[in-house]
Every structure is written in structure tokens, then in C-alpha cells.
Design an enzyme around this catalytic site. Structure first.
Site: not given
Length: 462
Positions: A42, A85, A139, A169, A173, A207, A226, A231, A317
Site C-alpha cells: 500500500r 488488497f 501459518k 518453515h 530447517k 524466544e 502461533d 510448528h 516469548k
């Protein structure tokens, strides 16, 4: 001509992962890449100004050393197209753009939040040949089971089922893909890979950072959606699956594991959720949010191989490190006093395998000491020779290889399991425990393992 169109072309995923992956492919010439790259955004960029922006990100994040000549040739393929979009009429103009540039074969990458998938899919019905296009989805796939089903139905009506690539992803790995080789090509492990010899399995994804600028997305999802639903259940299924005699049978081996997950009977013994102090002050997070930034799970797989062996998952996290590991603890030998043998598969940030076993202490003594073998793939195979996850998966999509992509049945079974856990946790009125940033998560998560006589594995001196 071929076009690779990225919706969300000004986001972190594109800058940090997709553009560096394309550049790496161009620099190493591992794949014949003949697509024009159409960036949808945008913001008021021209193709020239966007290419300059891309140069800076590629310099920072590509695994291949930056080369100005390579970049200049690669950048000629990058074209910026300003577009909102969510505007249905904008897709007619996009189709005109494609026609003017003779772009007739398409791959569409949805690098946007899941709530926009349906909007974009509907808009692409106005693009010529879109029913023959490939689409790559990030995802999480949907926001719950019901939305995932509705989205899947719509996508399979817009595109063919064989042209939908649901990317995870983690499946690209290096050490996740290496689990099969480690298990099945080494008799010292393959012959012991069952509940008779394995006491527990721990899968940890830590994380150190918080949610950053993803508050709007993250507060509507949380750690279970998440990380766990996609994963970490993927990793669990690869660790626990039976041998797929052919690579094309990998999916079937994984889905059998997911379907064998034991239904949750007592949620207090199976799930602990946490939230780091300060999360509610993050940008775009609700002031009274109960969204979890940490999740710990205790699961069992009810099949002949794994009956009675607990699988523990934890992710969060703002923890005390950035690390993804799979820890296999073997049952004690006949000498109960001997320390356990431990195998750790290191996925991130270092890649390799760590093995802890027992030896006699040198000298005139029967004392047992722990010996350690630590294989680092980063040191034995230079990082330049190892493709990043997104490189592998983008190349696989271009080559129409579905093996390392998630299929709908996996997503459906995973959503069913996680949704039941979420509903049970809410119904039981269990709290979302607070934990300090820089810690290993809420102390209450320890109780999940203590009921089995175990503890979270922290291997000293690894």
C-alpha cells in the site's frame, strides 16, 4: 511469462526471509528462477525505491555474501505494484497489469495475516488463469477449526487442491529434516526409539524477544495457535512417526501420530499457559488481555511404540534464551544410580546433536561420570553450503514438490486437538500465569513434569 506475486510485500517476512531467499537462490544458482517478482503493498514506493530498500535487507539477512553485480541482475526482476488488497476493484487493475506485462503463469504468496486470506482469494477470481495458479499460505491456517475449514473450502474452489502450498518453515530447517536420518540410519537409536527405552521426550522452542510490532495479530492468536498447533506438533509427529518407506508416505506417517494423541482427560495435568509481565502494555494488545505468550503441554501418544512415554512441549516469548531443541531422555540402565543417557537434537540457533552418556571415572574408582559428545553442523558444514528453510520451500513449490508442505488433514487434526485443549482450559477456569521476562516461564509449568517424576531438562555444560 511467470510471475511470483507477494501480498504483504512491505512486511517483515518479505524483507527478512523471502527476498534474501530469492537472492540466495540467484547467487548460488541452485535453482533456475525465471519468475518476475511482483511486490504488492500500500505504500508509495516505485520499483526503483523498493529495490533500494530490498538491497539493505538482503545485505543484512542473506546467507550468501552480498555482491553488487548479482544484486543488480536479480533486482531487475523485482517490480513494485501499489495496491490496497482489500479493495475488490483493485484486482481488475492488477489483472490489467499482468496482461500488459504478459504475465500469465502465477504463484501467489499470502505473506499477510490469516484474516486477509479469504479477501485475497476472492479478489484473485478476477485474475486470468488464477484457477491454474499456485498459492503459498503462511501459518496459522485459519484462526480456529471452523474458520480453517471455511477457508480451505474456499481456497480449493478458487485454486485446485494440488496447487495449494501451506508453508511451515520449520519443515525446511536442516535439523528437523535430519531427524529421519538420525533415527532410521543409526541402529543405536532406531532400535531403541520406543517407550521401552525412552523415558520422555521434550520439545522446547524458546524466544528471547517479545511480540514486537505483531500485537494486533498475536493478541488474537497466542502461543498455542502461533507455535504449537503448527510448528511444534509437526516436530512431534516427525520425532514419533513410523518409518515412511517412501518420502511420499511422510504425510501419512505424521498424520497417524497426530490421530493417536490421547484425548485430554484432566486439563490441569496437561496444559499450563503463561503471559510475560508487560505484555498488556505492548502496542495493539488489549489492556486486560488473557492471551498466552507461553504454553507448556504434557501429551501421550496411544500406540504400540509410544504407550506410556510422555511428550512435553514448551514454547514462549521473552524467555531466557533463543533456542529450539528436542531432548530424548532414555530410561535408566540396570544400575539405577547411573545418570540418564540424553540425546539432544539442536535445531536453532546452532544446529547439531548432543549426546550424554556414562563412563567410569579414570583411576582406581567405580565412580560414574558423564561423557559428552557435541556435534555442531554449523562448524562441520559451513553455513554458506546450507540452504535456509525458505529457500528450500520456495524451490519446492516452484518444482511442484509437496513433500515438505503441510496438508489439510494435518491442519484439521491439529486444530481439533488444540481447540479441545483451549476449551477445556477455559471451562476449568484455569489462570494464565504471569512470568518475568528473561525467565524460563511460569513456575507452575514444572508441575506438569513433576507428576511423572521428571523435570525440564537443562543440560549443564552443553
Amino acid at each position: 511469462m511467470k510471475a511470483f506475486t507477494i501480498f504483504g510485500g512491505t512486511g517483515d517476512l518479505t524483507f527478512r526471509k523471502l527476498l534474501p531467499a530469492f537472492y540466495n537462490m540467484a547467487a548460488t544458482k541452485e535453482a533456475v528462477f525465471t519468475h518476475e517478482i511482483i511486490i504488492i503493498g500500500r505504500r508509495d514506493y516505485s520499483s526503483a525505491s523498493y529495490r533500494q530498500l530490498a538491497r539493505n535487507w538482503i545485505k543484512k539477512f542473506s546467507r550468501v555474501p552480498y555482491d553488487e553485480n548479482i544484486f543488480e541482475n536479480f533486482a531487475l526482476r523485482i517490480h513494485y505494484y501499489k495496491m490496497n488488497f482489500i479493495d475488490k476493484e483493485a484486482y481488475r487493475r492488477l489483472n490489467t497489469y499482468y496482461a500488459e506485462h504478459n504475465l500469465t503463469e502465477h504463484i501467489f504468496y499470502f505473506a499477510v495475516a490469516p484474516r486477509f486470506f479469504s479477501i485475497i482469494a476472492t479478489g484473485l477470481l478476477q485474475v486470468d488463469n488464477s484457477n491454474e495458479a499456485k498459492v503459498i499460505l503462511e501459518k496459522p491456517f485459519g484462526e480456529d477449526l471452523a474458520s480453517a475449514k471455511a477457508l480451505n473450502t474456499q481456497l480449493e474452489q478458487t485454486f485446485t487442491a494440488d496447487n495449494i502450498f501451506r508453508i511451515d518453515h520449520y519443515l525446511g530447517k536442516e535439523m528437523v529434516r535430519n531427524i529421519q536420518t538420525l533415527r532410521f540410519c543409526n541402529p543405536i537409536f532406531s532400535n531403541l526409539w520406543n517407550s521401552h527405552y525412552i523415558e520422555s521426550v521434550q520439545i522446547s522452542a524458546f524466544e528471547a524477544i517479545g511480540i514486537g510490532n505483531r500485537g494486533g495479530y498475536y493478541d488474537a492468536s497466542g502461543a498455542l495457535q502461533d507455535m504449537v498447533q503448527n510448528h511444534l506438533l509437526q516436530i512431534l509427529s516427525i520425532v514419533a512417526m513410523e518409518w515412511p518407506e517412501q518420502q511420499t508416505e511422510l504425510f501419512d506417517a505424521q498424520i497417524r501420530v497426530l490421530k493417536a494423541l490421547r484425548p485430554i482427560e484432566n486439563i490441569e495435568e496437561s496444559l499450563v499457559l503463561g503471559q510475560y509481565n508487560g505484555y498488556r502494555e505492548e502496542n495493539l494488545v488489549a489492556p486486560h488481555s488473557r492471551t498466552e505468550t507461553y504454553a507448556a503441554l504434557r501429551l501421550f501418544i496411544d500406540n504400540e511404540r509410544w504407550w506410556g512415554t510422555p511428550f512435553y512441549i514448551r514454547t514462549g516469548k521473552k524467555l531466557n534464551k533463543r533456542e529450539i531443541e528436542i531432548a530424548i531422555t532414555f530410561r535408566p540402565a540396570f544400575l539405577q544410580k547411573a545418570p540418564r543417557n540424553i540425546l539432544i537434537i539442536k535445531v536453532q540457533p546452532t544446529e547439531g546433536v548432543y549426546l550424554q552418556f556414562n563412563m567410569k571415572k579414570p583411576g582406581d574408582t567405580d565412580e560414574i561420570i558423564q561423557a559428552k559428545m557435541d556435534f555442531s553442523q554449523d562448524e562441520s558444514h559451513h553455513r554458506l553450503n546450507t540452504p535456509e528453510a525458505y529457500e528450500r520451500l520456495l524451490k519446492a513449490c516452484i518444482n511442484n514438490n509437496h513433500i515438505w508442505f503441510t496438508r489439510w488433514e494435518q491442519i484439521e487434526v491439529s486444530w481439533q486437538y488444540i481447540n479441545r485443549m483451549q476449551e477445556a482450559y477455559k471451562k476449568a477456569g484455569l489462570p494464565v500465569y504471569l512470568y518475568a521476562p528473561g525467565s524460563s516461564g511460569p513456575e507452575e509449568a514444572n508441575a506438569l513434569l513433576e507428576q511423572d517424576g521428571h523435570s525440564w531438562l537443562e543440560v549443564p555444560g552443553k
